[in-house]
Design an enzyme around this catalytic site. Structure first.
Site, PDB file in Angstrom:
ATOM      1  N   CYS A   1      83.540  17.621  -0.844  1.00  0.00           N
ATOM      2  CA  CYS A   1      82.289  17.309  -0.126  1.00  0.00           C
ATOM      3  C   CYS A   1      81.596  18.586   0.334  1.00  0.00           C
ATOM      4  O   CYS A   1      82.058  19.266   1.258  1.00  0.00           O
ATOM      5  CB  CYS A   1      82.608  16.403   1.068  1.00  0.00           C
ATOM      6  SG  CYS A   1      81.246  16.192   2.224  1.00  0.00           S
TER       7      CYS A   1
ATOM      8  N   CYS B   1      80.309  18.639   4.029  1.00  0.00           N
ATOM      9  CA  CYS B   1      81.393  18.759   5.003  1.00  0.00           C
ATOM     10  C   CYS B   1      81.630  20.216   5.385  1.00  0.00           C
ATOM     11  O   CYS B   1      81.997  20.526   6.521  1.00  0.00           O
ATOM     12  CB  CYS B   1      82.688  18.177   4.438  1.00  0.00           C
ATOM     13  SG  CYS B   1      82.623  16.399   4.096  1.00  0.00           S
TER      14      CYS B   1
END
Length: 312
Positions: free
Chosen positions: A50, A53
Site C-alpha cells: 500500500c 500507507c
C-alpha cells in the site's frame, strides 16, 4: 527530520515508547479493546504493498507521539492477520481497502477514516477523538494548529482551538489573545474586547494581550477613519499643520493596509511639532508598532525613522 516508513524499525521504536506497537489477531483484545478502556487507541490497518500507507503511518506516529501518552497506536498488517480482518469486516468495518484507521474508546469503535490524510488532518482527527474521550492535546500542538488555522483565514477553527487551549491553560496569553482576534475576525467585536477585559490579572499586561487589543482598537478606529480619508487630505491641503487631521489620516491609512503611508504621516507630524497634544503623533506611532509586532518590516522601518528624527 521526516520519519522514513520502515515497519520493523518503527514497530521497535513504538514498543519502546509504549504508545505505538505492531499488533496481531492474538493481541488485538489486549492491545486494542482492553487498552481502549484507559486511553483512546487508534488501529492503523495497512499493507506492505500500500503506497498511501507509507505516507500516512509516519504522520500517525508523529501525532500520537506528540500527544504524550493520551492516545495509543496499534499497527496491523492486513495480509498477516486475515482472520482478524474477516471478523472485523463482518462487524461492518470497511477494511476492503487500506489505509483504514479505526479509533477505539471504552472497548467500542468511536470513529474511523480511510485514505492518506495530511498530518494537519490527522491532528484534527485525533484532537476530535481526545475531546470525545475527555482528553486534551498538548498545549504546544493546540497552539500550532490554532495559529495555522488563523493564518489560513479559518477563524472559526482557530477560535475553537484557541478556546480549547485557553480552557486548558487559563493564563496562556497567546491563547486568550488568539480567542479575541478570532472573535473579532468573525465580526464579534464587543465579545472580542470583553474577552481581553476579562483576562486574568497575571497576563492582563502581557505583550500578546496588549497587541491584540491595539490591533482591534486600531481596526475599529480605522474603519471609521476610512470613510473620512478624503476629508483628512482636504484638511491637510488647506492647513499642513493640522496635526489632528494628519494623525487621523495615519489611522485611516493603516486601516486600509498602507502601513508605510501611516508611518510617513506620523513621522511628518512629529517633524512638524513633536510635542503637539502631549506627543500624540509619537504615541500613535508606538501603538502601531505594538499592534504590528516588533518583527514586522513596517515596524522596523518606522523605528529607524523615528530614532533618526528623535536623536538627530
Amino acid at each position: 527530520m521526516d520519519v522514513i516508513f520502515d515497519p520493523a524499525r518503527q514497530g521497535a521504536t513504538g514498543a519502546a515508547e509504549g504508545v505505538i506497537k505492531d499488533g496481531d489477531q492474538k493481541t488485538f483484545m489486549q492491545d486494542v479493546v482492553e487498552a481502549s478502556r484507559q486511553v483512546p487507541v487508534l488501529v492503523d490497518f495497512w499493507a506492505t504493498w500500500c503506497g498511501p500507507c507509507k505516507t500516512l503511518t509516519p504522520a500517525l506516529e508523529k501525532v500520537v507521539k506528540a500527544a504524550g501518552g493520551r492516545v495509543r497506536l496499534v499497527k496491523i498488517d492486513i495480509d498477516r492477520n486475515r482472520s482478524l480482518v474477516a471478523q472485523l469486516t463482518q462487524m461492518g468495518l470497511p477494511l476492503q481497502s487500506v489505509p483504514t484507521v479505526v479509533a477505539f474508546w471504552q472497548g467500542q469503535i468511536l470513529d474511523l477514516f480511510q485514505g492518506a490524510l495530511p498530518e494537519s488532518e490527522v491532528k484534527r482527527f485525533i484532537e476530535g477523538l481526545l475531546k470525545a474521550a475527555g482528553g486534551q492535546m498538548p498545549g504546544a500542538d493546540l497552539l500550532a494548529e490554532a495559529e495555522a488555522a488563523a493564518a489560513q483565514g479559518d477563524h472559526q477553527t482557530a477560535l475553537q482551538l484557541f478556546g480549547a487551549l485557553s480552557q486548558q491553560e487559563p493564563e496562556n496569553a497567546k491563547a486568550l489573545a488568539g480567542v479575541a482576534r478570532a472573535l473579532f475576525a468573525l465580526g464579534e467585536e464587543a465579545q472580542a474586547l470583553a474577552v481581553l477585559d476579562a483576562a486574568p490579572a497575571k497576563i492582563k499586561e502581557a505583550s500578546e494581550i496588549l497587541a491584540a487589543r491595539s490591533a482591534i482598537e486600531l481596526e475599529i478606529e480605522g474603519r471609521r477613519a476610512r470613510e473620512m480619508l478624503s476629508q483628512f487630505e482636504q484638511r491637510l491641503a488647506a492647513n499642513p499643520d493640522d496635526h489632528a487631521a494628519r494623525i487621523e489620516l495615519a489611522v485611516a491609512l493603516n486601516a486600509a493596509g498602507d502601513r508605510e503611508g501611516a508611518v510617513e504621516a506620523l513621522i511628518e507630524a512629529i517633524r512638524r511639532d513633536r510635542t503637539w497634544n502631549e506627543e500624540a503623533a509619537r504615541k500613535q506611532l508606538l501603538k502601531f508598532f505594538e499592534a504590528w509586532g516588533f518583527d514586522d518590516p513596517a515596524t522596523k522601518a518606522g523605528r529607524r525613522k523615528l530614532s533618526t528624527l528623535l536623536f538627530r
